[in-house]
Design an enzyme around this catalytic site. Structure first.
Site, PDB file in Angstrom:
ATOM      1  N   ASP A  11     -14.489  12.912  -3.329  1.00 44.61           N
ATOM      2  CA  ASP A  11     -15.089  14.166  -3.943  1.00 44.61           C
ATOM      3  C   ASP A  11     -16.124  13.828  -4.901  1.00 44.61           C
ATOM      4  OD1 ASP A  11     -14.952  16.735  -5.582  1.00 44.61           O
ATOM      5  OD2 ASP A  11     -12.634  16.800  -5.575  1.00 44.61           O
ATOM      6  N   LYS A  44      -7.917   7.661  -0.429  1.00 47.25           N
ATOM      7  CA  LYS A  44      -8.911   8.060   0.047  1.00 47.25           C
ATOM      8  C   LYS A  44      -9.926   9.060  -0.575  1.00 47.25           C
ATOM      9  CE  LYS A  44      -7.035   7.195   4.565  1.00 47.25           C
ATOM     10  NZ  LYS A  44      -5.729   6.948   4.469  1.00 47.25           N
ATOM     11  N   GLY A  53      -0.908   1.406  18.437  1.00 45.14           N
ATOM     12  CA  GLY A  53      -0.991   0.723  19.634  1.00 45.14           C
ATOM     13  C   GLY A  53      -1.976  -0.411  19.376  1.00 45.14           C
ATOM     14  N   GLY A  54      -2.458  -0.785  18.049  1.00 49.07           N
ATOM     15  CA  GLY A  54      -3.178  -1.959  17.819  1.00 49.07           C
ATOM     16  C   GLY A  54      -2.478  -3.283  18.183  1.00 49.07           C
ATOM     17  N   LYS A  94       1.008  -0.975  -0.092  1.00 51.82           N
ATOM     18  CA  LYS A  94      -0.017   0.020   0.139  1.00 51.82           C
ATOM     19  C   LYS A  94       0.928   1.442  -0.004  1.00 51.82           C
ATOM     20  CE  LYS A  94      -2.059   1.976   3.733  1.00 51.82           C
ATOM     21  NZ  LYS A  94      -1.756   3.327   3.471  1.00 51.82           N
ATOM     22  N   PRO A 138      -5.518  -1.605   9.570  1.00 46.94           N
ATOM     23  CA  PRO A 138      -4.222  -0.781   9.709  1.00 46.94           C
ATOM     24  C   PRO A 138      -4.360  -0.323  11.235  1.00 46.94           C
ATOM     25  CG  PRO A 138      -5.717   0.790   8.869  1.00 46.94           C
ATOM     26  CD  PRO A 138      -6.700  -0.379   9.042  1.00 46.94           C
ATOM     27  N   GLY A 139      -3.173   0.008  11.852  1.00 43.71           N
ATOM     28  CA  GLY A 139      -2.989   0.625  13.218  1.00 43.71           C
ATOM     29  C   GLY A 139      -2.343  -0.148  14.118  1.00 43.71           C
TER      30      GLY A 139
HETATM   31  P1  XMP Z   1       1.457   2.798  10.547  1.00 42.18           P
HETATM   32  O1  XMP Z   1       2.578   3.436  10.268  1.00 42.18           O
HETATM   33  O2  XMP Z   1       0.641   3.330  11.602  1.00 42.18           O
HETATM   34  O3  XMP Z   1       0.844   3.083   9.105  1.00 42.18           O
HETATM   35  O4  XMP Z   1       1.399   0.928  10.618  1.00 42.18           O
HETATM   36  C1  XMP Z   1      -0.550   2.384   8.887  1.00 42.18           C
HETATM   37  C2  XMP Z   1      -0.872   3.124   7.359  1.00 42.18           C
HETATM   38  O5  XMP Z   1      -2.135   2.821   7.071  1.00 42.18           O
HETATM   39  C3  XMP Z   1      -2.702   4.365   6.794  1.00 42.18           C
HETATM   40  N1  XMP Z   1      -3.953   4.093   7.596  1.00 42.18           N
HETATM   41  C4  XMP Z   1      -5.119   4.187   7.274  1.00 42.18           C
HETATM   42  N2  XMP Z   1      -5.507   4.209   5.733  1.00 42.18           N
HETATM   43  N3  XMP Z   1      -7.724   3.907   6.858  1.00 42.18           N
HETATM   44  C5  XMP Z   1      -6.856   3.936   5.863  1.00 42.18           C
HETATM   45  O6  XMP Z   1      -7.309   3.935   4.816  1.00 42.18           O
HETATM   46  C6  XMP Z   1      -7.397   3.958   7.978  1.00 42.18           C
HETATM   47  O7  XMP Z   1      -8.127   4.164   9.198  1.00 42.18           O
HETATM   48  C7  XMP Z   1      -5.889   4.290   8.100  1.00 42.18           C
HETATM   49  N4  XMP Z   1      -5.078   4.296   9.305  1.00 42.18           N
HETATM   50  C8  XMP Z   1      -3.795   4.214   8.924  1.00 42.18           C
HETATM   51  C9  XMP Z   1      -1.888   5.215   7.091  1.00 42.18           C
HETATM   52  O8  XMP Z   1      -1.835   6.344   6.048  1.00 42.18           O
HETATM   53  C10 XMP Z   1      -0.468   4.404   6.893  1.00 42.18           C
HETATM   54  O9  XMP Z   1      -0.176   4.494   5.670  1.00 42.18           O
END
Ligand code: XMP
Length: 254
Positions: free
Chosen positions: A88, A85, A212-213, A51, A206-207
């Protein structure tokens, strides 16, 4: 083959459900390309997808640097997701999706807040006609997510009250999305959303790590893929970090 099946096949072949979020730190475009390529090459054996978000496309350019990274992923059979994301009006959304697909991305992330007609319908049309995917945000991973995704709304058709994320999960089913993003930082939401989506729409979560996930909680709640960035990219040994996260996730996958 649909994006949903391609990423499923990659996960099966690589015995991994980790999608690398390639968000390198700030620097010159030359440095970013070198750094991104090095990290991707190191972790390829342990991931099932890649991604990229605008953080990397903006400095590299879509049809130059970004495409070099996409080609490397494609040579290794890794599906690629553009985390743009999309948010528009339809005319613009279609053009945005079209550019990303022409550059070689296999899927785009879109925001269901904009609705279907003259919103995301054109994105789904262009994606389905080219066997690409659309992944919808259903509940984001950051701390402010409850302010939007967690608010209570009144369904304009039924007049019933429902959480926003439940309405989005239902849209993911109706619109035949290829995935739903639900933050690993909210495992209870993963569980609730998974009970709506079942195996029809896989959850991309993600997270874990930097935000912290917890890998085990997210997997047990129903996440199908984990999107992982900093826990891998900022590690001294990205390959070791990716392998470790992959192994924990595999242990708890259903
Ligand atoms: P980290 O460094 O936190 O990166 O492991 C997470 C990656 O995922 C993206 N991200 C999200 N993308 N919805 C998304 O579409 C979300 O809720 C979300 N939270 C994190 C973030 O941009 C990074 O690339």
């Amino acid at each position: 083959m649909s994006f949903k099946l391609r990423v499923e096949r990659a996960a099966h072949e690589k015995k991994s459900n980790i999608i690398l979020a390639l968000d390198p730190s700030v620097g010159s475009s030359h440095h970013l390309l070198k750094q991104s390529t090095r990290i991707l090459e190191e972790v390829i054996p342990h991931i099932c997808g890649l991604k990229i978000n605008r953080q990397l496309v903006l400095p590299l350019g879509l049809f130059n640097g970004t495409q070099k990274i996409l080609r490397l992923a494609q040579e290794e059979g890794l599906p690629t997701i553009m985390d743009c994301k999309i948010n528009d009006v339809g005319y613009t959304n279609r053009a945005i999706a079209d550019y990303y697909f022409k550059a070689g991305f296999d899927a785009v992330v879109a925001n269901p807040f904009v609705g279907w007609i003259d919103g995301l319908q054109p994105v789904f049309e262009v994606a389905k006609s080219t066997d690409r995917g659309v992944i919808l945000l259903v509940y984001m991973s950051h701390k402010g997510a409850p302010e939007g995704y967690g608010q209570t709304i009144q369904n304009p058709k039924t007049h019933n009250y429902t959480p926003q994320y439940v309405a989005f999960a239902e849209k993911a089913l109706t619109w035949k999305a290829d995935g739903a993003v639900v933050g690993a930082t909210y495992p209870e939401k993963i569980e609730e959303i998974h009970s709506i989506l079942k195996d029809n729409v896989p959850i991309f979560s993600p997270g874990v790590g930097a935000q912290g996930g917890d890998i085990e909680k997210a997997m047990k709640a129903g996440a199908r893929y984990l999107i992982v960035g900093r826990a891998i990219t900022l590690s001294k040994d990205p390959a070791e970090a990716a392998e470790r996260i992959r192994n924990i996730a595999q242990e708890h996958s259903k």
